[in-house]
Scaffold this motif. Structure first.
Motif, PDB file in Angstrom:
ATOM      1  N   MET A   1       0.850  -1.196   0.000  1.00 25.77           N
ATOM      2  CA  MET A   1       0.000   0.000   0.000  1.00 25.77           C
ATOM      3  C   MET A   1       0.882   1.241   0.000  1.00 25.77           C
ATOM      4  O   MET A   1       1.881   1.297   0.711  1.00 25.77           O
ATOM      5  CB  MET A   1      -0.912   0.003   1.239  1.00 25.77           C
ATOM      6  CG  MET A   1      -1.885   1.191   1.291  1.00 25.77           C
ATOM      7  SD  MET A   1      -2.868   1.196   2.821  1.00 25.77           S
ATOM      8  CE  MET A   1      -3.793  -0.319   2.640  1.00 25.77           C
ATOM      9  N   THR A   2       0.500   2.239  -0.799  1.00 25.83           N
ATOM     10  CA  THR A   2       1.242   3.498  -0.840  1.00 25.83           C
ATOM     11  C   THR A   2       0.340   4.632  -0.386  1.00 25.83           C
ATOM     12  O   THR A   2      -0.863   4.454  -0.184  1.00 25.83           O
ATOM     13  CB  THR A   2       1.731   3.790  -2.270  1.00 25.83           C
ATOM     14  OG1 THR A   2       0.605   4.131  -3.079  1.00 25.83           O
ATOM     15  CG2 THR A   2       2.446   2.594  -2.862  1.00 25.83           C
ATOM     16  N   LYS A   5      -2.939   5.314  -2.465  1.00 18.84           N
ATOM     17  CA  LYS A   5      -4.139   4.478  -2.456  1.00 18.84           C
ATOM     18  C   LYS A   5      -5.372   5.357  -2.262  1.00 18.84           C
ATOM     19  O   LYS A   5      -5.463   6.126  -1.308  1.00 18.84           O
ATOM     20  CB  LYS A   5      -4.073   3.426  -1.358  1.00 18.84           C
ATOM     21  CG  LYS A   5      -5.274   2.481  -1.334  1.00 18.84           C
ATOM     22  CD  LYS A   5      -5.100   1.412  -0.295  1.00 18.84           C
ATOM     23  CE  LYS A   5      -6.331   0.512  -0.231  1.00 18.84           C
ATOM     24  NZ  LYS A   5      -6.587  -0.178  -1.508  1.00 18.84           N
ATOM     25  N   GLY A   6      -6.307   5.248  -3.201  1.00 20.02           N
ATOM     26  CA  GLY A   6      -7.537   6.019  -3.104  1.00 20.02           C
ATOM     27  C   GLY A   6      -7.459   7.416  -3.688  1.00 20.02           C
ATOM     28  O   GLY A   6      -8.462   8.117  -3.738  1.00 20.02           O
ATOM     29  N   LEU A  27      -1.622   3.635 -14.162  1.00 14.31           N
ATOM     30  CA  LEU A  27      -2.125   2.439 -13.488  1.00 14.31           C
ATOM     31  C   LEU A  27      -1.084   1.326 -13.447  1.00 14.31           C
ATOM     32  O   LEU A  27      -1.077   0.503 -12.523  1.00 14.31           O
ATOM     33  CB  LEU A  27      -3.399   1.950 -14.174  1.00 14.31           C
ATOM     34  CG  LEU A  27      -4.607   2.878 -14.007  1.00 14.31           C
ATOM     35  CD1 LEU A  27      -5.809   2.334 -14.766  1.00 14.31           C
ATOM     36  CD2 LEU A  27      -4.955   3.076 -12.536  1.00 14.31           C
ATOM     37  N   TYR A  30       1.218   2.775 -10.645  1.00 13.17           N
ATOM     38  CA  TYR A  30       0.534   3.041  -9.368  1.00 13.17           C
ATOM     39  C   TYR A  30      -0.870   2.447  -9.454  1.00 13.17           C
ATOM     40  O   TYR A  30      -1.847   3.160  -9.710  1.00 13.17           O
ATOM     41  CB  TYR A  30       0.481   4.542  -9.085  1.00 13.17           C
ATOM     42  CG  TYR A  30       1.842   5.200  -9.100  1.00 13.17           C
ATOM     43  CD1 TYR A  30       2.668   5.159  -7.981  1.00 13.17           C
ATOM     44  CD2 TYR A  30       2.311   5.835 -10.242  1.00 13.17           C
ATOM     45  CE1 TYR A  30       3.930   5.741  -7.998  1.00 13.17           C
ATOM     46  CE2 TYR A  30       3.572   6.426 -10.266  1.00 13.17           C
ATOM     47  CZ  TYR A  30       4.374   6.371  -9.148  1.00 13.17           C
ATOM     48  OH  TYR A  30       5.617   6.940  -9.171  1.00 13.17           O
ATOM     49  N   PHE A  31      -0.959   1.140  -9.222  1.00 15.17           N
ATOM     50  CA  PHE A  31      -2.214   0.425  -9.442  1.00 15.17           C
ATOM     51  C   PHE A  31      -3.322   0.853  -8.489  1.00 15.17           C
ATOM     52  O   PHE A  31      -4.500   0.618  -8.759  1.00 15.17           O
ATOM     53  CB  PHE A  31      -1.983  -1.088  -9.316  1.00 15.17           C
ATOM     54  CG  PHE A  31      -1.574  -1.526  -7.937  1.00 15.17           C
ATOM     55  CD1 PHE A  31      -2.506  -1.897  -6.994  1.00 15.17           C
ATOM     56  CD2 PHE A  31      -0.224  -1.553  -7.581  1.00 15.17           C
ATOM     57  CE1 PHE A  31      -2.120  -2.296  -5.721  1.00 15.17           C
ATOM     58  CE2 PHE A  31       0.167  -1.952  -6.312  1.00 15.17           C
ATOM     59  CZ  PHE A  31      -0.781  -2.325  -5.376  1.00 15.17           C
ATOM     60  N   ASP A  32      -2.961   1.482  -7.350  1.00 16.70           N
ATOM     61  CA  ASP A  32      -3.980   1.830  -6.374  1.00 16.70           C
ATOM     62  C   ASP A  32      -4.550   3.232  -6.568  1.00 16.70           C
ATOM     63  O   ASP A  32      -5.300   3.732  -5.738  1.00 16.70           O
ATOM     64  CB  ASP A  32      -3.447   1.671  -4.942  1.00 16.70           C
ATOM     65  CG  ASP A  32      -2.025   2.184  -4.771  1.00 16.70           C
ATOM     66  OD1 ASP A  32      -1.514   2.824  -5.708  1.00 16.70           O
ATOM     67  OD2 ASP A  32      -1.435   1.935  -3.707  1.00 16.70           O
ATOM     68  N   GLN A  34      -7.125   5.877  -8.493  1.00 15.77           N
ATOM     69  CA  GLN A  34      -8.459   5.783  -9.077  1.00 15.77           C
ATOM     70  C   GLN A  34      -8.559   6.784 -10.227  1.00 15.77           C
ATOM     71  O   GLN A  34      -8.540   7.992  -9.981  1.00 15.77           O
ATOM     72  CB  GLN A  34      -9.542   6.092  -8.050  1.00 15.77           C
ATOM     73  CG  GLN A  34      -9.660   5.083  -6.922  1.00 15.77           C
ATOM     74  CD  GLN A  34     -10.815   5.433  -5.998  1.00 15.77           C
ATOM     75  OE1 GLN A  34     -11.861   5.907  -6.424  1.00 15.77           O
ATOM     76  NE2 GLN A  34     -10.621   5.213  -4.705  1.00 15.77           N
TER      77      GLN A  34
END
Length: 260
Positions: A1-2, A5-6, A27, A30-32, A34
């Motif tokens: 988690m970075t 996130k969010g 993405l 930084y897959f987290d 949105q």
């Protein structure tokens, strides 16, 4: 988690393929994140930001209808503007980008290193912000700071110089120097690129790869060969106004400061 996130992101680019490329790069790295909206013109970008309330907006500068710069000006007038990163194929827009409180800008075609650079900068801003119940983001802390005072070494002391007392900053023999209005010259450890970011953009103009000048100290402008210019500065303590060349790549930017 970075820390990302969010974090909500809006992308605006009139070239659909470029928008998809930027989205894919973000993405992938930084897959987290949105991605809450993608727009292809300025008006839609503005509507998306106002509706989705993103934390960061990537805005193409050149878009039909409303440019990215115009969108950013509208956003920063609001109560909770997102952090803005401009995307452009031309680095000549850098000063305009910082003039409207953009955090940074990236050049097309998009490069993974540039994406990492701006997102790491964003993460550092988040790390230094005070707590926000939603995402630990203090929007005010994310606006880029322009430094008004600098500490410069003079012998065994550090002298504090107001930015408005700087006449010019120049590079010579791979070293960088600051010249003040009283004619003093100080060697500095920062690069011209770093000063370009840190100084108030409305008062300092990168006119050449080796010079940044205080626009308030420009007395005259002389035409030069090949549609170039020479800036003649006001007389300093020595009684002479220094002449500074304007590089061809920077000549168009001069019009942002002075009506020619």
């Amino acid at each position: 988690m970075t820390r990302l996130k969010g974090v909500k992101v809006v992308i605006a680019d009139d070239e659909k393929l470029m928008a998809l490329e930027l989205q894919a790069l973000l993405l992938e790295l930084y897959f987290d994140l949105q991605i809450v909206g993608v727009a292809h013109d300025g008006e839609t970008a503005l509507e998306l930001v106002e509706t989705c309330k993103p934390d960061i907006a990537f805005l193409d500068i050149q878009m039909p209808g409303m440019t990215g710069l115009e969108v950013a000006k509208r956003l920063i007038a609001g109560e909770e503007p997102p952090v803005v990163v401009f995307a452009t194929a031309y680095d000549e827009y850098a000063l305009k980008a910082f003039a409207v409180n953009a955090m940074d800008y990236i050049l097309k075609p998009y490069d993974e290193a540039d994406i990492r650079r701006v997102m790491e900068k964003f993460e550092k801003l988040l790390a230094g912000s005070s707590v926000n119940p939603k995402l630990n983001i203090n929007k005010e802390s994310l606006k880029p700071d322009r430094i008004r005072k600098f500490s410069l070494e003079k012998g065994d002391r550090m002298k504090i110089i107001d930015s408005d007392k700087i006449e010019l900053i120049y590079a010579k023999d791979r070293l960088v120097y600051i010249k003040t209005l009283d004619g003093e010259i100080y060697r500095t450890k920062l690069t011209l690129q770093e000063y370009e970011v840190k100084l108030p953009a409305e008062h300092f103009f990168r006119c050449h790869r080796n010079y940044i000048v205080n626009v308030n100290q420009i007395k005259e402008i002389a035409t030069w060969f090949n549609k170039g210019y020479i800036l003649i500065l006001k007389q300093n303590a020595a009684g002479k106004g220094q002449e500074i060349p304007v590089g061809r790549a920077y000549a168009a930017k001069l019009r942002e400061y002075i009506e020619l």
